[in-house]
Design an enzyme around this catalytic site. Structure first.
Site, short mmCIF file in Angstrom:
data_model
loop_
_atom_site.label_atom_id
_atom_site.label_comp_id
_atom_site.label_asym_id
_atom_site.label_seq_id
_atom_site.Cartn_x
_atom_site.Cartn_y
_atom_site.Cartn_z
N HIS A 63 4.36 0.13 21.90
CA HIS A 63 3.89 -1.26 21.94
C HIS A 63 3.19 -1.54 23.28
CE1 HIS A 63 4.02 -5.62 22.41
NE2 HIS A 63 4.84 -5.46 23.44
N HIS A 110 5.24 -4.62 31.29
CA HIS A 110 5.74 -5.97 31.04
C HIS A 110 7.12 -6.02 30.38
CE1 HIS A 110 4.36 -5.39 26.92
NE2 HIS A 110 5.00 -6.48 26.59
N ASP A 111 7.52 -4.97 29.66
CA ASP A 111 8.82 -4.99 29.00
C ASP A 111 9.84 -4.06 29.66
OD1 ASP A 111 8.35 -6.89 27.07
OD2 ASP A 111 7.76 -5.46 25.52
N ASP A 247 -0.17 -9.21 25.11
CA ASP A 247 1.11 -9.00 24.40
C ASP A 247 1.10 -9.80 23.09
OD1 ASP A 247 3.74 -8.15 23.99
OD2 ASP A 247 4.61 -9.75 25.20
N ARG A 425 37.23 5.97 36.96
CA ARG A 425 36.39 6.75 36.04
C ARG A 425 35.25 5.91 35.48
NH1 ARG A 425 41.43 9.16 35.67
NH2 ARG A 425 41.37 11.45 35.63
O1 LIG Z 1 8.51 -8.81 24.01
P1 LIG Z 1 9.67 -9.63 24.41
O2 LIG Z 1 10.90 -9.22 23.69
O3 LIG Z 1 9.81 -9.68 25.89
O4 LIG Z 1 9.33 -11.12 23.92
P2 LIG Z 1 8.20 -12.09 24.37
O5 LIG Z 1 7.67 -12.77 23.16
O6 LIG Z 1 7.23 -11.35 25.23
O7 LIG Z 1 9.03 -13.10 25.17
P3 LIG Z 1 9.19 -13.28 26.71
O8 LIG Z 1 8.38 -14.47 26.99
O9 LIG Z 1 10.65 -13.46 26.90
O10 LIG Z 1 8.69 -12.06 27.43
MG LIG Z 2 8.13 -10.05 27.04
#
Ligand SMILES: O=P(O)(O)OP(=O)(O)OP(=O)(O)O
Ligand SMILES: [Mg+2]
Ligand SMILES: Nc1nc(=O)c2ncn([C@H]3C[C@H](O)[C@@H](CO)O3)c2[nH]1
Length: 486
Positions: A63, A110-111, A247, A425
Site C-alpha cells: 500500500h 506514513h504508516d 493515501d 523473563r
Molecule cells: O491508513 P491508516 O490506518 O493510518 O488510516 P488513515 O485513514 O490514514 O487514518 P489516519 O488519519 O489515522 O492516518
Molecule cells: Mg494513516
C-alpha cells in the site's frame, strides 16, 4: 502578493546537522528510511485484511509503495500547474527534485508507526489501557498522591496510542534516524500533543488536531522542528497535505480491488454498489471533467473488462484506476495551488480532496462501499476479533511489568531481578532498542515534575512501543507462545 517562500520549509536542517547540499541530505534521508526495519515490518502488517496469506492482497508495505507513486504524481501535477514566474515567486523553482523526494519518502513512511492489525490494533491497545491503567499498582499510588491536573494529561496520552504519533516517535526516539526536519515534518499529519484533549484546541484547527499528533516524549523534538520550519502551533508542513491526499486516493480503489481478489465482492455487485452510493452522494450525476458521467464510465470499464479473456478483474481495476486517479490527482494539485497560502502556512483545516466537490464525492463513494460491504465481511470481522484478543492478551501477559514499583522495575533493568523470575523473563523479551529509549529518556530532563509518574509513563510507553512494533504474524506467534496453556 502572499508571503510564500518554500525555501523556509525545505532545508537541510536536522537535529544533528551535517553537510551542506540539500539533494545529498535528502538522499541520505531516503537511504535511512528505505533500509529500515520499521519499513520492512510493514510487509507483515494489516492494511485491511489481517494475517493475509494471499500476497496479491495488499499489506501496509505494498500500500505504501502505491501511495508513494501517487504522491510523486501529485508533485508533478503541481509543478505543471505553476508558471515559471510563480515557481520563482514561491521559492519553488529549484526545489522540484527535493519536493518529489520528500513527498515520496513521506508516503513510504506514513504508516510506519501503525501497530499490527491496523485500526483495530490501535483500538485494542487503547481499550486495554483505558480499562486497566488506573488499576495498575503504581498508578493507584500516584492517583492518591497527585492532583488530577498532573495525572490527567498522562492518562489521556496513554489511552490514545496512535500510529501517526508512533511514526514520529520511531523516527526520533527509537531509531534516531536524524532525518531532516523537512522530511520528518512531511509525515506529521496531526498537530495536537497527546496530552491535550480535542476540546482544548482552537475550533479552526479541529481537522488538523482530530487525532493525536505526537507524544510528550517527542514534544521538544517537534517544537524544534516547528521552530526551524516556521510552523505555527497546530499547523502542518505543506507537503503533509500531499502525502495525505496520495493515501486517500490510493487506498479508496485498492481496498475494493483487494475485496474482489478475495471474492468478497464480484465485479457486478461492486459496480452496482458504486453506482448506488455515488447517486446518493451526488444526485445530478454530471460528467466528470472532460469524461463521461460516473455511471457511464463504470459501465464502459465493466464492459471492457468482460472482453478480457485472461483476467477481467485485473483489467477492470487497471481501467478504473486510469479513469479515477487522473481526475483525483488533478483535483488534489488544483486544491494545493488554489489554497497555496493556507497550505504553505499549514492552516488549511481539511484534506486537499475533501472540499464537497464531485471529486470528493467520488473518493467518498469508494470509501463508503468499502465500509458498507468489505470491512464488515464476517471473515474480516472474525480476524479482527482475533486481533483484539491477541493484542489484549499480550498486554495482559506483560502486565506484571507494569504492576511493579519503580525501584523494583529498575532492578530488573539493571539485571538484578533474580528474585522476580517471571518479570525478569518478560523484560528480557523486550526489544533492546525500546529499552534503550526508555533508559535514555529517564536520564534526560523530564518534562513531568513527578519522577515516579514520569518513570511509570515511560514504562507504559515501552510496552506500547514493543506491542505496536510487532507484525501481525509476530504478535500471533507470541500470543500462542505465551498463552500456551489456554
Ligand atoms: O491508513 P491508516 O490506518 O493510518 O488510516 P488513515 O485513514 O490514514 O487514518 P489516519 O488519519 O489515522 O492516518
Ligand atoms: Mg494513516
Ligand atoms: N478492515 C478494516 N476495517 C475498518 O473498519 C477500517 N477502516 C479503515 N480501514 C482501512 C481502509 C484503508 O485502507 C486504511 C486507512 O483508513 O484502513 C479499515 N479496514
Amino acid at each position: 502578493m502572499p508571503n510564500i517562500d518554500f525555501r523556509k520549509k525545505i532545508s537541510l536542517a536536522r537535529p544533528r546537522p551535517y553537510g551542506s547540499n540539500l539533494q545529498r541530505a535528502l538522499e541520505s534521508d531516503r537511504g535511512r528510511i528505505i533500509n529500515s526495519a520499521p519499513i520492512r515490518r510493514l510487509q507483515q502488517k494489516t492494511q485491511v485484511f489481517p494475517l493475509e496469506r494471499n500476497s496479491a492482497v495488499r499489506s501496509r508495505l505494498t500500500h505504501s509503495m502505491e501511495v508513494q507513486q501517487v504522491g510523486r504524481f501529485i508533485v508533478h501535477s503541481i509543478y505543471d500547474r505553476l508558471s515559471d514566474s510563480e515557481k520563482d515567486a514561491y521559492g519553488l523553482s529549484s526545489l522540484e527534485r527535493a519536493v518529489e523526494s520528500l513527498v515520496e519518502i513521506a508516503c513510504l513512511m506514513h504508516d510506519m508507526g501503525n501497530p499490527p492489525f491496523g485500526h483495530c490494533g490501535e483500538d485494542a491497545i487503547n481499550r486495554w489501557f483505558t480499562k486497566h491503567l488506573k488499576e495498575l499498582a503504581p498508578m493507584q499510588q500516584l492517583l492518591t498522591g497527585l492532583s488530577s491536573e498532573t495525572t490527567d494529561p498522562i492518562i489521556h496520552e496513554l489511552c490514545h496510542f496512535d500510529g501517526n504519533a508512533q511514526a514520529i516517535r520511531l523516527v526520533q526516539s527509537l531509531h534516531r534516524f536524524n532525518l531532516t526536519y523537512s522530511q520528518a515534518a512531511s509525515v506529521l499529519k496531526y498537530t495536537r500533543p497527546a496530552t491535550e484533549r480535542t476540546d482544548q484546541v482552537p475550533a479552526d484547527k479541529n481537522y488538523l488536531t482530530k487525532k493525536v499528533g505526537y507524544y510528550i516524549t517527542e514534544n521538544s523534538y517537534v517544537n524544534s522542528l516547528m521552530d526551524e520550519l516556521e510552523m505555527a502551533k497546530y499547523c502542518r508542513h505543506p507537503l503533509s497535505y500531499i502525502m495525505e491526499a496520495a493515501d486517500d486516493i490510493s487506498y479508496c480503489l485498492a481496498d475494493l480491488e483487494d475485496a474482489v481478489e478475495k471474492r468478497i465482492l464480484s465485479l457486478e455487485t461492486l459496480t452496482e454498489h458504486l453506482k448506488r452510493t455515488f447517486a446518493e452522494l451526488e444526485p445530478d450525476n454530471r460528467p466528470i471533467k472532460g469524461r463521461h458521467c460516473f455511471d457511464r464510465l463504470l459501465d464502459n470499464v465493466y464492459q471492457d473488462a468482460q472482453n478480457d479473456e485472461i483476467s477481467p478483474n485485473h483489467k477492470f481495476f487497471i481501467k478504473l484506476r486510469v479513469e479515477m486517479v487522473h481526475p483525483l490527482v488533478n483535483h488534489a494539485s488544483e486544491q494545493f495551488t488554489n489554497n497555496l497560502e493556507a497550505v504553505f502556512n499549514g492552516e488549511l483545516n481539511r484534506a486537499l480532496i475533501e472540499d464537497n466537490s464531485q471529486f470528493h464525492a467520488l473518493a467518498k463513494t469508494f470509501k463508503q462501499v468499502a465500509i458498507n460491504h468489505v470491512f464488515n465481511d464476517p471473515e474480516v470481522e472474525n480476524l479482527e476479533l482475533q486481533g483484539y484478543k491477541i493484542i489484549g492478551g499480550l498486554l495482559e501477559e506483560y502486565r506484571p511489568l507494569l504492576d511493579l514499583d519503580t525501584d523494583t522495575f529498575q532492578k530488573i533493568v539493571r539485571g538484578e531481578g533474580r528474585k522476580l523470575p517471571v518479570e525478569r523473563r518478560l523484560f528480557n523479551k523486550l526489544s533492546r532498542k525500546h529499552v534503550a529509549a526508555y533508559e535514555i529518556a529517564l536520564k534526560e530532563e523530564a518534562p513531568v515534575t513527578n519522577p515516579t509518574l514520569w518513570e511509570f509513563y515511560l514504562r507504559c510507553r515501552l510496552l506500547q512501543d514493543y506491542i505496536s512494533g510487532m507484525t501481525d504474524q509476530f504478535a500471533f506467534d507470541e500470543y500462542k507462545t505465551l498463552l500456551v496453556s489456554d
